[in-house]
Design a protein around this motif. Sequence first.
Motif, PDB file in Angstrom:
ATOM      1  N   VAL A 116       0.836  -1.198   0.000  1.00  0.00           N
ATOM      2  CA  VAL A 116       0.000   0.000   0.000  1.00  0.00           C
ATOM      3  C   VAL A 116       0.873   1.251   0.000  1.00  0.00           C
TER       4      VAL A 116
ATOM      5  N   GLU B   2       1.471  13.207   4.535  1.00  0.00           N
ATOM      6  CA  GLU B   2       1.354  14.592   5.034  1.00  0.00           C
ATOM      7  C   GLU B   2       2.403  14.900   6.089  1.00  0.00           C
TER       8      GLU B   2
ATOM      9  N   SER C  20      -7.425   1.124   0.388  1.00  0.00           N
ATOM     10  CA  SER C  20      -6.334   0.797  -0.526  1.00  0.00           C
ATOM     11  C   SER C  20      -6.048  -0.707  -0.500  1.00  0.00           C
TER      12      SER C  20
END
Length: 222
Positions: A8, A14, A81
């Motif tokens: 994944v 971030e 995901s």
Amino acid sequence: MRVAAIVVAAGRGERLGHARPKAFVPLCGRSLLGHAVAALAACERVDAVVPVLPPGYELPADARGAKTRPAVAGGARRQDSVAAGLAALPGEFDAVAVHDAARALIRPSAVTRVIEAAERTGAALLAVPLRDTLKRVRDGVVVETPPREECWSAQTPQVFRRELLWEALEKARAEGRTGTDCAQLVEELGVRVHVVAGDADNWKITHPEDLEAAARILEGRR
Ligand code: CTP
Ligand code: MG
């Protein structure tokens, strides 16, 4: 047992704060995803590697290889995901090793250990004992101190028989629940998830200073 690894890599990264998604950030001349895919592909027990990328991104050249399958577009949450990767998996695979691209320091030997445990038991993850005492805190106040010898830090790969992972993701979807890892969702089926001792350096690259620390570890292995 035929094993596919789902890597994944669809998060934004971030906390790392780069312009590109975290999996595309270079470490010692190779993307984090490239490192993770290469380590999984180097494990004899892994038959195929399915990268899950942010929608609109192409597979970096350094993640290609004989075992690498076409990339799949991920979803909003990590478990979305994982579900996208699983949905795209051909029927030939009996087990799935879910791995974070952000754990670029994974060693093939640890991958083998956790796959062999899942082959015997159906569900296994890599983990390391916690160094510090764990405190469960609410509103700034300790509400519980779990016995330290029972506390482990979960890593990836986490390996499951394919239908177990499918059932776990489906139940979470139906009940609107989010897990912080796949094992949590499998545990909630009432299935026993077995713990395999991982390597201390298989931590998740998360913050900017982690890249330098990861580079030192890779250089030390050469
Ligand atoms: N991941 C994913 N799809 C998502 C969210 C996360 O495939 N919707 C992947 C990340 O790419 C990463 C792994 O899950 O390899 C672990 O997640 P994390 O370390 O939290 O990565 P990011 O979500 O990208 O980072 P951040 O939380 O700082 O944004
Ligand atoms: Mg995240």
